[in-house]
Write an enzyme that holds these catalytic residues in place. Structure first.
Site, short mmCIF file in Angstrom:
data_model
loop_
_atom_site.label_atom_id
_atom_site.label_comp_id
_atom_site.label_asym_id
_atom_site.label_seq_id
_atom_site.Cartn_x
_atom_site.Cartn_y
_atom_site.Cartn_z
CG HIS A 299 -0.27 -0.23 2.52
ND1 HIS A 299 0.66 0.63 3.02
CD2 HIS A 299 -0.37 -1.25 3.42
CE1 HIS A 299 1.09 0.19 4.18
NE2 HIS A 299 0.49 -0.96 4.45
CG HIS B 76 4.20 -1.72 2.09
ND1 HIS B 76 2.90 -2.17 2.02
CD2 HIS B 76 4.73 -2.30 3.19
CE1 HIS B 76 2.65 -2.97 3.02
NE2 HIS B 76 3.74 -3.08 3.76
N GLY C 281 8.58 1.74 8.81
CA GLY C 281 7.60 2.80 9.04
C GLY C 281 7.39 3.04 10.53
CE LYS D 184 -0.62 0.92 11.27
NZ LYS D 184 -0.12 -0.41 11.28
CD GLN E 6 7.85 -4.31 12.52
OE1 GLN E 6 7.26 -5.38 12.64
NE2 GLN E 6 7.80 -3.62 11.41
CB SER F 168 -2.77 -0.72 8.42
OG SER F 168 -2.87 -2.09 8.73
O1 PAF Z 1 6.16 -4.80 9.40
C1 PAF Z 1 6.07 -5.87 8.78
O2 PAF Z 1 5.46 -5.94 7.70
C2 PAF Z 1 6.69 -7.13 9.35
O3 PAF Z 1 6.61 -7.15 10.73
C3 PAF Z 1 8.15 -7.35 8.88
C4 PAF Z 1 9.06 -6.23 9.36
C5 PAF Z 1 8.19 -7.42 7.36
C6 PAF Z 1 8.68 -8.67 9.44
O4 PAF Z 1 7.93 -9.75 9.03
#
Ligand code: PAF
Length: 283
Positions: A34, A37, A147, A149, A153, A185
């Site tokens: 999307h 990305h 990101g 968002k 992570q 998302s």
């Molecule tokens: O953010 C994501 O899409 C996932 O957590 C990632 C970083 C590709 C790991 O699978």
């Protein structure tokens, strides 16, 4: 665009690229690409000479009752998007390629992984860190794009890279939003029309809290969280999972807002979990 499904094929290609002294930019994804990305890919294309995207729906970051099976997938559409963006290489392995039957090694960032999202998704960040480190080892990028968002992570991946001396620069990229502010998302497609309307309450709560901090000079976390909660609780059939104010450097909760904090929240509407956050860098 080269498409590789096997680790050996990627390694061979990367060896050639490294010999040419090209700077490699990497965007890890789970596909169903999307606007968010695409903004990461465009940044990588500007900053690097060779751009790699991975598409792998990583089973180890989904809990047993989560949406691994029904996570949206459309590889043909994704390939078209990536070709359009002039990505150099797509790595699209299958599960057996990434996890052999006797797979035993896990990466886990202590203290950062069991709070906030980790409390609601036990084991999630262990799966994320493990796959991200594997991808880094396979692709050996100079820069990797994440990101904001998925702020927890991003912070955990940065910590892992720092603690384990992984030779990659993590580049953080702004959250891409729809016109009304909803963070873009892959999971937004699950929302019905009515749920989509309700979904904006999380962003509204975050903005209200930001406004109270910046314009009303209210710094007590307890008061700010209560005000944010009020906005979410007004919506029927929306479950607030958490709304917390933490230090951006270590994700520790704080009682009084100071510089460089982040407000993170998660809600559940029907079967859809949505997360969002807002960074407060200045008071
Ligand atoms: O953010 C994501 O899409 C996932 O957590 C990632 C970083 C590709 C790991 O699978």
């Amino acid at each position: 665009m080269r498409i590789c499904k096997k680790i050996n094929e990627v390694r061979e290609e990367i060896r050639k690229i490294k010999k040419e002294n090209k700077m490699i930019g990497f965007v890890p994804t789970m596909g169903y690409l999307h606007k968010g990305h695409i903004s990461l890919i465009r940044k990588a294309k500007i900053e690097c000479d060779y751009t790699v995207v991975s598409i792998f729906v990583n089973p180890t970051q989904f809990g047993p009752n989560e949406d691994f099976e029904r996570y949206p997938r459309d590889i043909e559409r994704d390939i078209k998007i990536l070709k359009n963006e002039k990505v150099d290489l797509l790595f699209n392995p299958d599960t057996q390629e990434m996890y052999k039957e006797d797979f035993k090694t896990w990466v886990y960032v202590d203290e950062y992984s069991d709070i906030l999202e980790g409390k609601f998704r036990p084991g999630h960040f262990k799966g994320v860190c493990t796959v991200v480190l594997k991808l880094f080892n396979i692709i050996q990028p100079d820069k990797a794009y994440f990101g904001l968002k998925d702020a927890q992570q991003l912070i955990i991946v940065k910590k892992m890279v720092d603690d384990l001396n992984v030779p990659v620069e993590i580049v953080e990229c702004e959250t891409v939003r729809e016109k009304d502010g909803l963070a873009v998302s892959s999971r937004n497609i699950y929302l019905s029309k009515e749920e989509r309307e309700k979904s904006i309450c999380l962003y509204k709560a975050l903005k209200k809290m930001e406004d109270l901090i910046k314009n009303k000079k209210i710094y007590e976390s307890k008061i700010l969280i209560e005000e944010g909660k009020k906005i979410i609780e007004k919506e029927k059939n929306v479950e607030l999972q958490y709304l917390e104010i933490v230090k951006i450097s270590n994700l520790k909760r704080i009682e009084k807002v100071e510089k460089d904090v982040i407000i993170l929240g998660a809600i559940k509407i029907g079967n859809v979990r949505l997360i969002d956050n807002i960074v407060i860098s200045m008071l």
